[in-house]
Design a protein around this motif. Structure first.
Motif, PDB file in Angstrom:
ATOM      1  N   THR A   1      34.451  45.279  41.783  1.00 48.02           N
ATOM      2  CA  THR A   1      35.105  45.112  40.178  1.00 48.02           C
ATOM      3  C   THR A   1      36.285  46.131  39.940  1.00 48.02           C
ATOM      4  O   THR A   1      37.392  45.836  39.256  1.00 48.02           O
ATOM      5  CB  THR A   1      34.068  45.100  39.092  1.00 48.02           C
ATOM      6  N   ILE A   2      35.625  47.308  40.199  1.00 46.81           N
ATOM      7  CA  ILE A   2      36.686  48.564  40.079  1.00 46.81           C
ATOM      8  C   ILE A   2      37.998  48.185  40.800  1.00 46.81           C
ATOM      9  O   ILE A   2      39.321  48.494  40.094  1.00 46.81           O
ATOM     10  CB  ILE A   2      36.132  49.907  40.259  1.00 46.81           C
ATOM     11  N   LEU A   3      37.881  47.789  41.972  1.00 50.34           N
ATOM     12  CA  LEU A   3      39.186  47.399  42.517  1.00 50.34           C
ATOM     13  C   LEU A   3      39.966  46.561  41.997  1.00 50.34           C
ATOM     14  O   LEU A   3      41.245  46.504  41.914  1.00 50.34           O
ATOM     15  CB  LEU A   3      38.659  47.004  44.091  1.00 50.34           C
ATOM     16  N   VAL A   4      39.370  45.517  41.451  1.00 50.94           N
ATOM     17  CA  VAL A   4      40.379  44.384  40.645  1.00 50.94           C
ATOM     18  C   VAL A   4      40.807  45.038  39.422  1.00 50.94           C
ATOM     19  O   VAL A   4      41.758  44.759  39.101  1.00 50.94           O
ATOM     20  CB  VAL A   4      39.032  43.136  40.227  1.00 50.94           C
ATOM     21  N   ILE A   5      40.000  45.942  38.874  1.00 49.83           N
ATOM     22  CA  ILE A   5      40.509  46.603  37.456  1.00 49.83           C
ATOM     23  C   ILE A   5      41.840  47.412  37.997  1.00 49.83           C
ATOM     24  O   ILE A   5      42.930  47.118  37.414  1.00 49.83           O
ATOM     25  CB  ILE A   5      39.499  47.477  36.977  1.00 49.83           C
ATOM     26  N   VAL A   6      41.737  48.183  39.118  1.00 47.77           N
ATOM     27  CA  VAL A   6      42.825  48.889  39.460  1.00 47.77           C
ATOM     28  C   VAL A   6      44.074  48.049  39.750  1.00 47.77           C
ATOM     29  O   VAL A   6      45.132  48.542  39.343  1.00 47.77           O
ATOM     30  CB  VAL A   6      42.380  49.697  40.681  1.00 47.77           C
ATOM     31  N   LEU A   7      43.711  46.984  40.548  1.00 47.51           N
ATOM     32  CA  LEU A   7      44.822  46.099  41.103  1.00 47.51           C
ATOM     33  C   LEU A   7      45.516  45.456  39.731  1.00 47.51           C
ATOM     34  O   LEU A   7      46.804  45.638  39.773  1.00 47.51           O
ATOM     35  CB  LEU A   7      44.278  45.105  41.861  1.00 47.51           C
ATOM     36  N   PHE A   8      44.906  45.082  38.808  1.00 45.01           N
ATOM     37  CA  PHE A   8      45.214  44.634  37.711  1.00 45.01           C
ATOM     38  C   PHE A   8      45.978  45.495  36.731  1.00 45.01           C
ATOM     39  O   PHE A   8      47.341  45.066  36.278  1.00 45.01           O
ATOM     40  CB  PHE A   8      44.520  43.642  36.648  1.00 45.01           C
ATOM     41  N   SER A   9      45.597  46.749  36.541  1.00 46.72           N
ATOM     42  CA  SER A   9      46.337  47.590  35.994  1.00 46.72           C
ATOM     43  C   SER A   9      47.771  47.905  36.831  1.00 46.72           C
ATOM     44  O   SER A   9      48.720  48.229  35.836  1.00 46.72           O
ATOM     45  CB  SER A   9      45.560  48.931  35.944  1.00 46.72           C
ATOM     46  N   MET A  10      47.642  48.159  37.849  1.00 46.09           N
ATOM     47  CA  MET A  10      48.940  48.278  38.664  1.00 46.09           C
ATOM     48  C   MET A  10      49.949  47.300  38.673  1.00 46.09           C
ATOM     49  O   MET A  10      50.996  47.591  38.334  1.00 46.09           O
ATOM     50  CB  MET A  10      48.697  48.664  40.188  1.00 46.09           C
ATOM     51  N   ALA A  11      49.394  45.979  38.457  1.00 40.13           N
ATOM     52  CA  ALA A  11      50.052  44.901  38.230  1.00 40.13           C
ATOM     53  C   ALA A  11      51.084  44.907  36.706  1.00 40.13           C
ATOM     54  O   ALA A  11      52.140  44.735  36.704  1.00 40.13           O
ATOM     55  CB  ALA A  11      49.373  43.535  38.522  1.00 40.13           C
ATOM     56  N   VAL A  12      50.275  45.172  35.846  1.00 39.05           N
ATOM     57  CA  VAL A  12      50.760  45.191  34.502  1.00 39.05           C
ATOM     58  C   VAL A  12      51.927  46.311  34.581  1.00 39.05           C
ATOM     59  O   VAL A  12      53.014  46.171  34.081  1.00 39.05           O
ATOM     60  CB  VAL A  12      49.670  45.736  33.436  1.00 39.05           C
ATOM     61  N   PHE A  13      51.657  47.446  35.220  1.00 39.17           N
ATOM     62  CA  PHE A  13      52.444  48.632  35.295  1.00 39.17           C
ATOM     63  C   PHE A  13      53.717  48.449  36.035  1.00 39.17           C
ATOM     64  O   PHE A  13      54.885  48.528  35.499  1.00 39.17           O
ATOM     65  CB  PHE A  13      51.696  49.681  36.206  1.00 39.17           C
ATOM     66  N   GLN A  14      53.476  47.443  37.086  1.00 40.86           N
ATOM     67  CA  GLN A  14      54.723  47.277  37.889  1.00 40.86           C
ATOM     68  C   GLN A  14      55.692  46.063  36.919  1.00 40.86           C
ATOM     69  O   GLN A  14      56.610  46.081  37.078  1.00 40.86           O
ATOM     70  CB  GLN A  14      54.355  46.433  39.227  1.00 40.86           C
ATOM     71  N   VAL A  15      54.972  45.208  36.279  1.00 37.11           N
ATOM     72  CA  VAL A  15      55.672  44.347  35.195  1.00 37.11           C
ATOM     73  C   VAL A  15      56.541  45.048  34.245  1.00 37.11           C
ATOM     74  O   VAL A  15      57.692  44.731  34.170  1.00 37.11           O
ATOM     75  CB  VAL A  15      54.848  43.351  34.482  1.00 37.11           C
ATOM     76  N   ILE A  16      56.057  45.947  33.791  1.00 38.59           N
ATOM     77  CA  ILE A  16      56.596  46.955  32.874  1.00 38.59           C
ATOM     78  C   ILE A  16      57.978  47.524  33.523  1.00 38.59           C
ATOM     79  O   ILE A  16      58.954  47.552  32.903  1.00 38.59           O
ATOM     80  CB  ILE A  16      55.813  48.157  32.137  1.00 38.59           C
ATOM     81  N   SER A  17      57.747  48.305  34.565  1.00 36.14           N
ATOM     82  CA  SER A  17      58.616  48.737  35.243  1.00 36.14           C
ATOM     83  C   SER A  17      59.766  47.543  35.687  1.00 36.14           C
ATOM     84  O   SER A  17      60.941  48.211  35.552  1.00 36.14           O
ATOM     85  CB  SER A  17      58.220  49.352  36.777  1.00 36.14           C
ATOM     86  N   LEU A  18      59.366  46.456  35.983  1.00 32.69           N
ATOM     87  CA  LEU A  18      60.393  45.533  36.558  1.00 32.69           C
ATOM     88  C   LEU A  18      61.144  45.097  35.311  1.00 32.69           C
ATOM     89  O   LEU A  18      62.576  45.145  35.171  1.00 32.69           O
ATOM     90  CB  LEU A  18      59.734  44.049  37.020  1.00 32.69           C
TER      91      LEU A  18
END
Lengths: 257, 251
Positions: free
Chosen positions: A224-241
């Motif tokens: 579950t932590i892995l999932v949380i990390v992946l989604f947090s990174m995804a949101v981060f990437q969306v903002i960077s994009l």
């Protein structure tokens, strides 16, 4: 040369992470640490595949809370920063309060939100807003204040109205700061929702983790932590994009360097 | 004879006085700028030249004195003369063409209309083909030309230039001076120019006001009767050096 530097830039952290995972795997395989205390990376991946069908619903709940909270925080932060920037009295009155509000441990407040606002999504969204709001407001406020004084004078000498000065100079000038605040807030958003769920809820990744922990299924906790990390990174990437797309002048400047 | 005597006065500055926190910065400065005239203010740095410009542009109100433009009192009022600083102050987030459009948009025109209007000036300012670039993609000289173009779009008749070439290297600066003289012939503007480069002032001007150190006051007014059009040969001529010597002695 530049290309190689770029590859190196990405390769080094990947290789380091791979090495770390290998050591972790080896330590658990060798029996130095019992599996129920620390599952191996392999166990975590297997657990993730196993629980994914159940997890989907929880992911949706957490994402909804995080994104709703993040969105509200952005709107609130923009309104407040703009008002504070334009009315010095409001800034004087609110700035210290905003800082103090960040020193209140959210972990202590979140269970109270359950009592006040029920056990569904609302209290979690409030936690997310509280966590995300601060970095956005502070960075935007700083950005609005960082506009070149001569540029502001130039616009004034052309007879620009306050609104025009804001639209043409102040707001664009604050974008770099605004986006750095957004990126920090983005990574906090998922975590904020999880904390909210952890402290009382009926669904979401936080609740799922809590249950997995109570049943000593640490591989599931890690999954579950892995999932949380992946989604947090995804949101981060969306903002960077978004920043990349919305600020073409910045993009080219970075390439020049 | 200098051209200003023949022409009517565009801008008259009368007895300007300004202090900041009891520090007198401008002490009774009076200036005149005739139509199509190029007038330089020269003086030591920190002598309050920029303060004089800020007052003329209406960004500051003088403690005493008046700014009269074409017979009308413009003291403390912005939006009449255009003003260009040493820094190009192009907005980094706007393309060159939109930067140039800025004064037109501020005065209420739509972006497409403003873009149409400025388009024809790009060849004159040597920026043809660079309309859609961002400022950081231009060289220092091109950026100053873009800034001057924006300045011109705001007010084409009275232009204040505050050390516009101060940040450029010597070679680019020299090229920009030649270019400015050439372009001014076509623009028909009246120009007030700040510099602390004596050669630059003599080369470009019809008239020079020599200012004292702080507080600024006019020490002398020098009429430059050198023939036009001017070329760089002039700088080594006897007359040129005589004027230069004269100004150096006053300073």
């Amino acid at each position: 040369m530049k290309k190689w530097a770029n590859i190196e830039h990405r390769l080094v952290p990947c290789l380091f992470l791979a090495a770390l995972l290998l050591v972790w795997q080896a330590v658990v395989e060798s029996g130095l640490i019992a599996r129920y205390i620390l599952p191996s990376p392999q166990d975590v991946v297997i657990a993730l595949v196993e629980i994914l069908p159940v997890l989907k619903g929880h992911i949706m709940v957490t994402l909804q809370e995080a994104l709703a909270g993040f969105g509200i925080a952005i709107l609130l932060a923009i309104v407040l920063a703009v008002v504070m920037d334009n009315v010095p009295l409001v800034k004087k009155a609110l700035y210290p309060l905003i800082i103090i509000s960040q020193t209140v441990p959210i972990i202590a407040l979140a269970p109270l939100f359950g009592m006040w606002f029920g056990y569904y999504m609302l209290p979690k969204i409030i936690v997310v807003v509280l966590v995300c709001f601060f970095p956005i407001v502070i960075s935007l406020l700083h950005g609005l204040g960082s506009a070149d004084k001569d540029m502001l004078n130039l616009l004034k000498s052309m007879g620009a109205s306050r609104l025009q000065v804001f639209r043409l100079v102040k707001f664009p000038a604050s974008m770099v700061n605004f986006f750095s605040g957004l990126r920090i807030a983005a990574t906090y958003s998922i975590m904020g929702a999880v904390i909210g769920e952890w402290l009382g809820g009926t669904a979401g990744l936080g609740l799922y983790m809590l249950r997995a922990k109570h049943s000593y299924a640490l591989d599931r906790v890690f999954a579950t932590i892995l999932v949380i990390v992946l989604f947090s990174m995804a949101v981060f990437q969306v903002i960077s994009l978004m920043q990349y797309l919305l600020m073409p002048w910045q993009r080219k400047m970075q390439n020049d360097k | 004879m200098s051209s200003y005597r023949k022409n009517r006065e565009k801008l008259v500055v009368k007895d300007l006085r300004k202090s900041f926190d009891d520090l007198l910065v401008v002490d009774g400065v009076s200036l005149k700028l005739g139509e199509h005239e190029f007038v330089s203010l020269i003086g030591p740095s920190g002598s309050g030249k920029s303060t004089i410009f800020n007052i003329i542009a209406g960004l500051l109100s003088p403690d005493d004195g008046k700014v009269i433009i074409e017979g009308e009192d413009y003291t403390g009022r912005t939006g009449r003369v255009s003003y260009m600083y040493q820094k190009d102050l192009l907005l980094p987030w706007k393309k060159v063409i939109d930067n140039v459009c800025l004064p037109l948009v501020i005065s209420g025109r739509s972006w497409p209309e403003a873009r149409r209007q400025v388009q024809k000036y790009f060849p004159l300012f040597g920026l043809e083909g660079f309309e859609d670039r961002y400022p950081f993609q231009l060289s220092g000289g091109m950026r100053q030309r873009a800034a001057l173009m924006r300045t011109y779009m705001f007010s084409s008749d009275i232009i204040l230039l505050d050390e516009p070439f101060g940040g450029l290297d010597a070679i680019t600066k020299s090229k920009m001076q030649d270019w400015l003289l050439e372009v001014l012939n076509k623009l028909q503007a009246s120009i007030l120019f700040i510099t602390h480069d004596i050669e630059e002032a003599i080369f470009l001007s019809d008239r020079i006001y020599v200012l004292s150190g702080r507080p600024a006051s006019v020490k002398d007014e020098v009429i430059i009767d050198l023939p036009k059009p001017r070329t760089k040969d002039l700088i080594t001529s006897r007359e040129f050096n005589a004027i230069k010597r004269y100004i150096l002695d006053i300073l």
